[in-house]
Design a protein around this motif. Structure first.
Motif: not given
Length: 331
Positions: A253-272
């Motif tokens: 996935v494209g961001e970390l909130d989607s990882v927390n939601a159940g995506g396998f992994a992301a190189y991302g950052f916090s939208y907060y």
């Protein structure tokens, strides 16, 4: 479902309850009484409601609170409809708000179309230059500045991981062709995929209700999925996750909130974080009296690889020992 604007009264009430629950005293004076006279009126326009955009809004509010700025927020959700976004922006101009916080590319575009005078601070925008929101990142110009939700290295690293660590050959992706934000990202995904020796298979949607069927159309065509920060798809991410889990297809996935939601992994950052950084720019405008066009647009400052161990198990992915040295793990 019939699309509609949330009424100002209802959203203002909801926002007030939310802020109260978080201990936000931005609308109160030191004596505990409401001080409408001293509070800035901030119009908040957001395309849809999903975790990433909601987190960005929370971060924005926190930055103003931390700088002791009193603010009265009017949150308006466009329900994924660009026409609604324009109506919201026009209403904010009519209400003579002190600043507009535009949370998504369509929201920012509508705001820029509505006013050249009221300061606009955006976030959750992938390419503000390509979207013609600003003249350049260093010198935005006009009445606009903000933060982006695209790190220059995120897509490149994601494609390399899919190819080198998961052994993928064909990557399936679902996105809304009507989102400028998504069109820019997909162009970058294709370029980086080609460098990594990957083939991209696309499925397009126009509403969140179409996401599951579009994802299912990729079964048998792709050996991994990659979902960008597309507002339409992310708002229905559970549909993508369910298909990935059922079919044992790795979902990057494209961001970390989607990882927390159940995506396998992301190189991302916090939208907060990018919301907070946008809030800091609003502080410069409201407190330091700086012009938005003189404040540089900012990339996300913290990029990291995050892996969801539970999702990996659901998708039949074996965690490699060497990943542990470079990744952060969540369950």
């Amino acid at each position: 479902m019939k699309k509609r604007l949330y009424s100002t009264a209802a959203i203002t009430l909801f926002t007030g309850i939310l802020l109260a629950g978080c201990g936000d005293e931005s609308e109160k004076s030191s004596t505990g009484n409401e001080s409408e006279k001293d509070a800035f009126k901030i119009g908040v326009t957001q395309l849809v409601q999903h975790d990433s955009l909601d987190q960005a809004y929370e971060g924005f509010q926190a930055a103003l609170k931390d700088s002791d700025i009193k603010a009265k927020y009017d949150l308006q959700i466009a329900q994924g409809d660009q026409n609604n976004s324009q109506t919201i922006a026009n209403n904010f101009v009519g209400d003579k708000v002190d600043l507009i916080f535009a949370n998504s590319t369509p929201s920012a575009l509508s705001s820029v179309n509505a006013t050249k005078d009221i300061p606009i601070v955006f976030t959750s925008v992938t390419d503000p230059v390509a979207a013609e929101l600003v003249s350049s990142l260093e010198k935005p110009g006009g009445n606009v500045t903000g933060t982006t939700d695209s790190h220059p290295e995120a897509i490149e690293k994601s494609m390399k991981f899919l190819a080198e660590e998961l052994g993928a050959k064909t990557i399936g992706t679902v996105y809304n062709t009507g989102e400028q934000n998504s069109v820019v990202q997909i162009k970058n995904v294709k370029a980086e995929a080609k460098k990594a020796g990957l083939k991209i298979v696309e499925a397009s949607v126009s509403t969140s209700a179409e996401v599951k069927q579009a994802t299912e159309s990729l079964i048998g065509k792709a050996d991994a999925l990659y979902i960008i920060t597309d507002n339409t798809v992310v708002s229905a991410l559970e549909s993508v996750i369910s298909v990935a889990n059922e079919q044992d297809i790795p979902l990057f996935v494209g961001e970390l909130d989607s990882v927390n939601a159940g995506g396998f992994a992301a190189y991302g950052f916090s939208y907060y974080d990018i919301g907070y950084e946008a809030g800091e720019k609003a502080v410069e405008i409201l407190k330091d009296d700086k012009k938005p066009g003189d404040i540089a647009v900012q990339y996300p400052q913290k990029l990291k690889l995050v892996i969801n161990e539970t999702a990996a198990k659901e998708m039949g992915i074996e965690i490699k020992e060497e990943w542990k040295a470079n990744a952060e793990f969540v369950k």
